[in-house]
Design a protein around this motif. Structure first.
Motif, PDB file in Angstrom:
ATOM      1  N   HIS A 144       1.607   5.922  -7.669  1.00 49.76           N
ATOM      2  CA  HIS A 144       3.067   5.786  -7.553  1.00 49.76           C
ATOM      3  C   HIS A 144       3.617   6.653  -6.432  1.00 49.76           C
ATOM      4  N   GLN A 145       4.612   6.121  -5.754  1.00 52.32           N
ATOM      5  CA  GLN A 145       5.223   6.877  -4.661  1.00 52.32           C
ATOM      6  C   GLN A 145       6.738   6.875  -4.795  1.00 52.32           C
ATOM      7  N   VAL A 146       7.329   7.798  -4.084  1.00 50.71           N
ATOM      8  CA  VAL A 146       8.781   7.763  -3.917  1.00 50.71           C
ATOM      9  C   VAL A 146       9.035   7.909  -2.426  1.00 50.71           C
ATOM     10  N   GLU A 147       9.859   7.032  -1.913  1.00 51.65           N
ATOM     11  CA  GLU A 147      10.183   7.011  -0.494  1.00 51.65           C
ATOM     12  C   GLU A 147      11.657   7.376  -0.363  1.00 51.65           C
ATOM     13  N   ALA A 148      12.003   8.129   0.657  1.00 53.80           N
ATOM     14  CA  ALA A 148      13.439   8.367   0.881  1.00 53.80           C
ATOM     15  C   ALA A 148      13.755   7.994   2.328  1.00 53.80           C
ATOM     16  N   PHE A 192      15.889   9.790   9.146  1.00 50.36           N
ATOM     17  CA  PHE A 192      14.592  10.339   8.736  1.00 50.36           C
ATOM     18  C   PHE A 192      14.069   9.606   7.508  1.00 50.36           C
ATOM     19  N   ALA A 193      12.766   9.707   7.329  1.00 41.86           N
ATOM     20  CA  ALA A 193      12.129   9.090   6.160  1.00 41.86           C
ATOM     21  C   ALA A 193      11.116  10.073   5.608  1.00 41.86           C
ATOM     22  N   LEU A 194      10.840   9.939   4.335  1.00 38.82           N
ATOM     23  CA  LEU A 194       9.769  10.750   3.749  1.00 38.82           C
ATOM     24  C   LEU A 194       9.154   9.986   2.588  1.00 38.82           C
ATOM     25  N   GLY A 195       7.906  10.300   2.320  1.00 36.48           N
ATOM     26  CA  GLY A 195       7.243   9.619   1.211  1.00 36.48           C
ATOM     27  C   GLY A 195       6.298  10.563   0.502  1.00 36.48           C
ATOM     28  N   MET A 196       6.286  10.457  -0.814  1.00 34.07           N
ATOM     29  CA  MET A 196       5.378  11.347  -1.562  1.00 34.07           C
ATOM     30  C   MET A 196       4.751  10.615  -2.751  1.00 34.07           C
ATOM     31  N   TYR A 202       0.833  12.329  12.098  1.00 38.10           N
ATOM     32  CA  TYR A 202       1.104  11.027  12.706  1.00 38.10           C
ATOM     33  C   TYR A 202       1.289   9.955  11.636  1.00 38.10           C
ATOM     34  N   PHE A 203       2.368   9.203  11.717  1.00 40.50           N
ATOM     35  CA  PHE A 203       2.538   7.967  10.956  1.00 40.50           C
ATOM     36  C   PHE A 203       3.097   6.939  11.934  1.00 40.50           C
ATOM     37  N   PRO A 204       2.707   5.680  11.836  1.00 41.49           N
ATOM     38  CA  PRO A 204       3.188   4.693  12.811  1.00 41.49           C
ATOM     39  C   PRO A 204       4.704   4.547  12.810  1.00 41.49           C
ATOM     40  N   PHE A 205       5.316   4.785  11.640  1.00 46.66           N
ATOM     41  CA  PHE A 205       6.754   4.481  11.500  1.00 46.66           C
ATOM     42  C   PHE A 205       7.670   5.661  11.746  1.00 46.66           C
ATOM     43  N   THR A 206       7.127   6.834  12.053  1.00 47.14           N
ATOM     44  CA  THR A 206       7.995   7.989  12.346  1.00 47.14           C
ATOM     45  C   THR A 206       7.548   8.664  13.644  1.00 47.14           C
ATOM     46  N   GLU A 207       8.515   9.233  14.350  1.00 48.97           N
ATOM     47  CA  GLU A 207       8.208   9.955  15.584  1.00 48.97           C
ATOM     48  C   GLU A 207       9.326  10.946  15.854  1.00 48.97           C
ATOM     49  N   THR A 261       0.834  -1.207   0.000  1.00 48.21           N
ATOM     50  CA  THR A 261       0.000   0.000   0.000  1.00 48.21           C
ATOM     51  C   THR A 261       0.869   1.257   0.000  1.00 48.21           C
ATOM     52  N   HIS A 262       2.165   1.049   0.256  1.00 53.56           N
ATOM     53  CA  HIS A 262       3.103   2.186   0.203  1.00 53.56           C
ATOM     54  C   HIS A 262       4.518   1.663  -0.052  1.00 53.56           C
ATOM     55  N   THR A 263       5.388   2.572  -0.484  1.00 53.21           N
ATOM     56  CA  THR A 263       6.770   2.146  -0.753  1.00 53.21           C
ATOM     57  C   THR A 263       7.607   2.114   0.523  1.00 53.21           C
ATOM     58  N   SER A 264       6.982   2.419   1.675  1.00 51.97           N
ATOM     59  CA  SER A 264       7.729   2.340   2.936  1.00 51.97           C
ATOM     60  C   SER A 264       8.227   0.913   3.185  1.00 51.97           C
ATOM     61  N   SER A 265       7.578  -0.069   2.556  1.00 49.76           N
ATOM     62  CA  SER A 265       8.020  -1.465   2.718  1.00 49.76           C
ATOM     63  C   SER A 265       9.470  -1.652   2.247  1.00 49.76           C
ATOM     64  N   TYR A 267      -0.674   0.067  -4.258  1.00 52.42           N
ATOM     65  CA  TYR A 267      -2.074  -0.306  -4.533  1.00 52.42           C
ATOM     66  C   TYR A 267      -2.948  -0.068  -3.310  1.00 52.42           C
ATOM     67  N   ARG A 268      -4.121   0.468  -3.543  1.00 54.46           N
ATOM     68  CA  ARG A 268      -5.088   0.603  -2.446  1.00 54.46           C
ATOM     69  C   ARG A 268      -6.480   0.330  -2.980  1.00 54.46           C
ATOM     70  N   ASN A 269      -7.283  -0.256  -2.102  1.00 54.28           N
ATOM     71  CA  ASN A 269      -8.624  -0.650  -2.523  1.00 54.28           C
ATOM     72  C   ASN A 269      -9.566   0.556  -2.522  1.00 54.28           C
ATOM     73  N   LEU A 310       3.906  15.983   0.894  1.00 51.64           N
ATOM     74  CA  LEU A 310       4.487  14.709   1.366  1.00 51.64           C
ATOM     75  C   LEU A 310       4.373  14.531   2.870  1.00 51.64           C
ATOM     76  N   GLY A 311       4.630  13.279   3.298  1.00 55.81           N
ATOM     77  CA  GLY A 311       4.693  12.941   4.719  1.00 55.81           C
ATOM     78  C   GLY A 311       6.138  12.617   5.067  1.00 55.81           C
ATOM     79  N   CYS A 312       6.493  12.866   6.323  1.00 61.66           N
ATOM     80  CA  CYS A 312       7.898  12.628   6.704  1.00 61.66           C
ATOM     81  C   CYS A 312       8.025  12.530   8.219  1.00 61.66           C
ATOM     82  N   GLY A 313       9.225  12.264   8.674  1.00 60.20           N
ATOM     83  CA  GLY A 313       9.468  12.234  10.114  1.00 60.20           C
ATOM     84  C   GLY A 313      10.767  11.528  10.436  1.00 60.20           C
ATOM     85  N   MET A 314      11.053  11.463  11.749  1.00 63.64           N
ATOM     86  CA  MET A 314      12.238  10.734  12.208  1.00 63.64           C
ATOM     87  C   MET A 314      11.843   9.271  12.387  1.00 63.64           C
TER      88      MET A 314
HETATM   89  N1  DAH Z   1       3.847   5.758   3.649  1.00 63.61           N
HETATM   90  C1  DAH Z   1       3.114   6.993   3.751  1.00 63.61           C
HETATM   91  C2  DAH Z   1       1.868   6.906   2.896  1.00 63.61           C
HETATM   92  O1  DAH Z   1       1.775   6.048   2.090  1.00 63.61           O
HETATM   93  C3  DAH Z   1       3.946   8.151   3.287  1.00 63.61           C
HETATM   94  C4  DAH Z   1       5.054   8.428   4.246  1.00 63.61           C
HETATM   95  C5  DAH Z   1       4.847   9.292   5.281  1.00 63.61           C
HETATM   96  C6  DAH Z   1       6.292   7.837   4.081  1.00 63.61           C
HETATM   97  C7  DAH Z   1       5.827   9.564   6.199  1.00 63.61           C
HETATM   98  C8  DAH Z   1       7.310   8.114   4.964  1.00 63.61           C
HETATM   99  C9  DAH Z   1       7.063   8.987   6.035  1.00 63.61           C
HETATM  100  O2  DAH Z   1       8.517   7.584   4.871  1.00 63.61           O
HETATM  101  O3  DAH Z   1       8.048   9.245   6.896  1.00 63.61           O
HETATM  102  O4  DAH Z   1       0.988   7.713   3.051  1.00 63.61           O
END
Ligand code: DAH
Length: 339
Positions: free
Chosen positions: A205-209, A302-306, A245-250, A165-169, A191-193, A279-283
Motif C-alpha cells: 500500500h502507498q500514499v501519494e501526495a 511537488f509530489a511525494l510517495g510512501m 532519481y524518479f522519472p516524474f520529478t526533477e 505499480t504505484h499510486t502516482s497514477s 502491485y509488483r511482480n 519516502l520518495g519525493c521531488g518537484m
Molecule cells: N512512485 C514511487 C514509487 O513507487 C514513489 C514516489 C517517489 C512517488 C517520488 C512520488 C515521488 O510522488 O515524487 O516508488
C-alpha cells in the motif's frame, strides 16, 4: 352457580400471558377436559330443571368467551414471527469480541489526517490501470525496466491493461481532469511482480501526495515533509533529504528520518546509521504537467510517495510484511484503534 359463572367470566377478562407457553397453561386451566369450564358442565347435571335453560345459556356463553380470549392471546404470539416473545430480555448478553482496526488502516488514516490538516483532500484511482497513467504520462522512457513483465503484472498479457505499480497514477488522473490549485492525497493498493518474503510482497500500500499551484517551491516540499515527520512520529524527529532519481520529478529526493527506535544513535534497525528511509519525493517534472494538460510555465508543484507498510513497520515494529495480509487474529488483536 350463576355467581360462579359470573366470577369466572370476570377472571377470564383479565387474563394475560408473556408467551405461548403461558397461554397453553391458561387453556389447560380453563378449557381442557379437567379444566374449570368442563367442570361446570358436570355440575350442570344437578341444576334444578327450571334453572337449566338460563344456566345452560350462561355456561355456553362463558365457554365461547374463554375460547375466544385464549385464542386471541395465542394469536398475538403467533403473529410475532421474530419469536421475540420467547426471548428473555432480562438475561445478560453473551460476551462478544469487538474487532480491532487493521494496522495498515490505522496508519493510512493517520497519514490522511496529517495531510488533511494542511488542506489536502483524498483522491482515488483504479487499481487496474493502463500504461498511460502508470508510466507514459509520468515520463517513464519506453525502455524503462518498470515496464518489464518482471516488475509489472499485465492482465492477460495485454501491454495496456495492468495492475498499477504505484499510486502516482492517481496524480495524472487528477491533473487531467482538474486545473490547479491541486492538493491531493491518494492512498491505495499497488502491485509488483515480486516473490513473497518477509521483506517483499506482490501487493502493498502507498500514499501519494501532490500539490500544484503557482510558485510552489522545494522549500514548500521540505516544510511539508518536516511537518509530516514530526506529526507522524514525534516532535524531535529530524529529516534528511538525499538526491535521488524518479522519472516524474526533477529534482528528486529520498527522505530519511532519524531512527525512531534508537533516537538516531544507531541500532540494528537503522543498520547503525541513525537514519531510516521513508519516502520518495521531488518537484513534478514539467513534462508530466504538460502531458496532463497543465501549463508548466504558469504552474509548478511537488509530489511525494510512501509505503504504508514501511511507516507501520516503524510505528509498530512489524518485521515480517506477510503478517499484514495473513489475517491472523493473534496479530490483529494487538492493534487497538487510537481514534
Ligand atoms: N512512485 C514511487 C514509487 O513507487 C514513489 C514516489 C517517489 C512517488 C517520488 C512520488 C515521488 O510522488 O515524487 O516508488
Amino acid at each position: 352457580m350463576l355467581d360462579k359463572i359470573k366470577n369466572l367470566k370476570e377472571e377470564i377478562a383479565t387474563l394475560h400471558a408473556k408467551n405461548a407457553e403461558q397461554v397453553e397453561i391458561l387453556r389447560i386451566k380453563y378449557l381442557s377436559k379437567k379444566g374449570l369450564i368442563p367442570a361446570l358442565f358436570n355440575d350442570f347435571r344437578n341444576v334444578a330443571p327450571e334453572l337449566k335453560r338460563e344456566i345452560g345459556v350462561a355456561i355456553n356463553e362463558l365457554k365461547e368467551y374463554a375460547t375466544e380470549t385464549i385464542n386471541n392471546l395465542r394469536e398475538s404470539f403467533r403473529n410475532n414471527d421474530s419469536g421475540l416473545s420467547d426471548i428473555d430480555l432480562t438475561r445478560s448478553a453473551s460476551p462478544c469480541d469487538l474487532g480491532t482496526r487493521h494496522p495498515l488502516s490505522l496508519v493510512r488514516e493517520e497519514i490522511i489526517d496529517i495531510f488533511r490538516r494542511l488542506g489536502f483532500t483524498v483522491a482515488e484511482g483504479p487499481e487496474i490501470e493502463d500504461d498511460w497513467h502508470v508510466f507514459s504520462s509520468l515520463n517513464f522512457a519506453d525502455d524503462h525496466p518498470a515496464r518489464d513483465m518482471q516488475d509489472t503484472f499485465f492482465i492477460n498479457r495485454h501491454p495496456d491493461v495492468l495492475l498499477r505499480t504505484h499510486t502516482s497514477s492517481v496524480q495524472s488522473r487528477v491533473m487531467e481532469k482538474t486545473q490547479p490549485p491541486i492538493r491531493i492525497i491518494c492512498p491505495g493498493r499497488v502491485y509488483r511482480n515480486e516473490a513473497i518474503s518477509a521483506r517483499a510482497h506482490c501487493f502493498f500500500h502507498q500514499v501519494e501526495a501532490l500539490y500544484i499551484d503557482k510558485n510552489v517551491s522545494f522549500a514548500d516540499l521540505k516544510q511539508t515533509l518536516m511537518y509530516f515527520a514530526k506529526e507522524m512520529f514525534d516532535a524531535d524527529t529530524q529529516i534528511r533529504l538525499r538526491p535521488s532519481y524518479f522519472p516524474f520529478t526533477e529534482p528528486s529526493a529520498e527522505m530519511d528520518i532519524s531512527c525512531n527506535i534508537c533516537g538516531g544513535k544507531g541500532c540494528g534497525f537503522c543498520k547503525h546509521t541513525g537514519w531510516v528511509e521513508i519516502l520518495g519525493c521531488g518537484m513534478v517534472d514539467p513534462n508530466v504537467l504538460e502531458a496532463c494538460g497543465i501549463d508548466s510555465k504558469i504552474y509548478s508543484g511537488f509530489a511525494l510517495g510512501m509505503g504504508i507498510e514501511r511507516i507501520a513497520n516503524l510505528k509498530y515494529r512489524v518485521n515480517d510484511l506477510r503478517l499484514f495480509s495473513e489475517n491472523d487474529v493473534r496479530f490483529l488483536d494487538e492493534f487497538v484503534a487510537a481514534h
